[in-house]
Design a protein around this motif. Structure first.
Motif, PDB file in Angstrom:
ATOM      1  N   ALA A  28       2.097   3.758  12.567  1.00 54.34           N
ATOM      2  CA  ALA A  28       2.153   4.818  11.565  1.00 54.34           C
ATOM      3  C   ALA A  28       2.198   4.221  10.165  1.00 54.34           C
ATOM      4  O   ALA A  28       1.489   4.678   9.257  1.00 54.34           O
ATOM      5  CB  ALA A  28       3.369   5.703  11.801  1.00 54.34           C
ATOM      6  N   MET A  29       3.011   3.178   9.973  1.00 51.75           N
ATOM      7  CA  MET A  29       3.093   2.548   8.659  1.00 51.75           C
ATOM      8  C   MET A  29       1.767   1.883   8.295  1.00 51.75           C
ATOM      9  O   MET A  29       1.342   1.928   7.131  1.00 51.75           O
ATOM     10  CB  MET A  29       4.231   1.533   8.629  1.00 51.75           C
ATOM     11  CG  MET A  29       4.402   0.821   7.283  1.00 51.75           C
ATOM     12  SD  MET A  29       4.660   1.944   5.859  1.00 51.75           S
ATOM     13  CE  MET A  29       6.326   2.543   6.199  1.00 51.75           C
ATOM     14  N   ALA A  30       1.110   1.274   9.263  1.00 49.19           N
ATOM     15  CA  ALA A  30      -0.194   0.662   8.993  1.00 49.19           C
ATOM     16  C   ALA A  30      -1.197   1.713   8.532  1.00 49.19           C
ATOM     17  O   ALA A  30      -2.005   1.471   7.627  1.00 49.19           O
ATOM     18  CB  ALA A  30      -0.702  -0.052  10.246  1.00 49.19           C
ATOM     19  N   ALA A  31      -1.140   2.887   9.131  1.00 53.99           N
ATOM     20  CA  ALA A  31      -2.038   3.971   8.731  1.00 53.99           C
ATOM     21  C   ALA A  31      -1.709   4.460   7.328  1.00 53.99           C
ATOM     22  O   ALA A  31      -2.602   4.775   6.536  1.00 53.99           O
ATOM     23  CB  ALA A  31      -1.940   5.130   9.733  1.00 53.99           C
ATOM     24  N   ILE A  32      -0.423   4.528   7.010  1.00 54.15           N
ATOM     25  CA  ILE A  32       0.001   4.932   5.667  1.00 54.15           C
ATOM     26  C   ILE A  32      -0.518   3.947   4.634  1.00 54.15           C
ATOM     27  O   ILE A  32      -1.043   4.329   3.588  1.00 54.15           O
ATOM     28  CB  ILE A  32       1.534   5.041   5.598  1.00 54.15           C
ATOM     29  CG1 ILE A  32       2.014   6.235   6.425  1.00 54.15           C
ATOM     30  CG2 ILE A  32       2.015   5.162   4.149  1.00 54.15           C
ATOM     31  CD1 ILE A  32       3.508   6.241   6.665  1.00 54.15           C
ATOM     32  N   LEU A  33      -0.386   2.651   4.922  1.00 55.36           N
ATOM     33  CA  LEU A  33      -0.817   1.619   3.985  1.00 55.36           C
ATOM     34  C   LEU A  33      -2.331   1.614   3.824  1.00 55.36           C
ATOM     35  O   LEU A  33      -2.844   1.285   2.745  1.00 55.36           O
ATOM     36  CB  LEU A  33      -0.334   0.252   4.462  1.00 55.36           C
ATOM     37  CG  LEU A  33       1.179   0.042   4.479  1.00 55.36           C
ATOM     38  CD1 LEU A  33       1.524  -1.296   5.120  1.00 55.36           C
ATOM     39  CD2 LEU A  33       1.747   0.122   3.069  1.00 55.36           C
ATOM     40  N   ALA A  34      -3.050   1.971   4.879  1.00 50.27           N
ATOM     41  CA  ALA A  34      -4.511   1.987   4.807  1.00 50.27           C
ATOM     42  C   ALA A  34      -5.037   3.236   4.107  1.00 50.27           C
ATOM     43  O   ALA A  34      -6.134   3.234   3.565  1.00 50.27           O
ATOM     44  CB  ALA A  34      -5.106   1.897   6.215  1.00 50.27           C
ATOM     45  N   HIS A  35      -4.231   4.281   4.117  1.00 50.67           N
ATOM     46  CA  HIS A  35      -4.668   5.559   3.541  1.00 50.67           C
ATOM     47  C   HIS A  35      -4.557   5.551   2.021  1.00 50.67           C
ATOM     48  O   HIS A  35      -3.661   4.939   1.448  1.00 50.67           O
ATOM     49  CB  HIS A  35      -3.805   6.693   4.099  1.00 50.67           C
ATOM     50  CG  HIS A  35      -4.164   8.029   3.538  1.00 50.67           C
ATOM     51  ND1 HIS A  35      -5.276   8.733   3.928  1.00 50.67           N
ATOM     52  CD2 HIS A  35      -3.551   8.786   2.588  1.00 50.67           C
ATOM     53  CE1 HIS A  35      -5.336   9.867   3.253  1.00 50.67           C
ATOM     54  NE2 HIS A  35      -4.304   9.921   2.436  1.00 50.67           N
TER      55      HIS A  35
END
Length: 200
Positions: A28-35
């Protein structure tokens, strides 16, 4: 205590949204950082409308020169305050945000954000948290807080807040959906040409 409590414990305005995502906190954090907010089509349209007066007045170039940021508002306008592993990340912003050119004040780092106290301005902090509800299920929450430095800032920002809040809330919900889609697809890559919101 959350990071946002450390950086903006006192505030007059707050908005919070959450979504349960079928993934673990690291993903989830990886997705946040990529978004990037700019990936959400509604955000792009809202910013174009918001910046129309500025563009008509030919102020985009002056804003870019003053803040060191791109003329169009986006993630680059924010300052990374701190990240707590896969649990939370917080960003900050300051200025007279109701102005046509956002009236943004350049904030170099977390220390500068904490120290900022110029009358007539506001400080804004936004965070994303990832809380494990059970294996494979994470609650992703985003919270926005705004602190008005003085009464003048409070008067100016209040009307602006109630004008933008409905769209702001919708944009944040779209952001969470885009993050959830990214998790589901496992597409944790640069969004330079990947407009996941086009499917929303």
């Amino acid at each position: 205590m959350h990071l946002i409590d450390s950086y903006l414990a006192a505030y007059q305005f707050r908005e919070m949204h959450a979504l349960d995502v079928p993934t673990d906190p690291p993903s989830a954090m990886a997705a946040i950082l990529a978004h990037r907010p700019e990936d959400v089509r509604l955000f792009r349209y809202a910013i174009k409308l918001r910046e129309l007066p500025m563009r008509l007045l030919g102020q985009s170039q002056s804003q870019s020169h003053r803040t060191g940021q791109s003329a169009s508002f986006g993630l680059d306008n924010f300052t990374l305050l701190q990240r707590n592993g896969d649990a939370e990340i917080a960003y900050g912003l300051a200025g007279k945000l109701w102005k046509a050119d956002y009236g943004q004040v350049f904030i170099a780092d977390a220390e500068a954000f904490e120290a900022f106290n110029e009358p007539g301005n506001v400080k804004l902090a936004i965070n994303f948290t990832c809380n494990s509800l059970q294996p494979g299920l994470t609650r992703v929450t985003t919270q926005t807080r705004v602190q008005c430095i003085d009464a003048d800032a409070l008067r100016s920002f209040t009307a602006y807040w109630y004008l933008i809040r409905p769209v702001s809330g919708l944009i944040r919900r779209r952001m969470l959906k885009a993050i959830a889609r990214r998790c589901a697809a496992g597409a944790l890559k640069s969004t330079s040409g990947d407009h996941t919101d086009d499917l929303i």
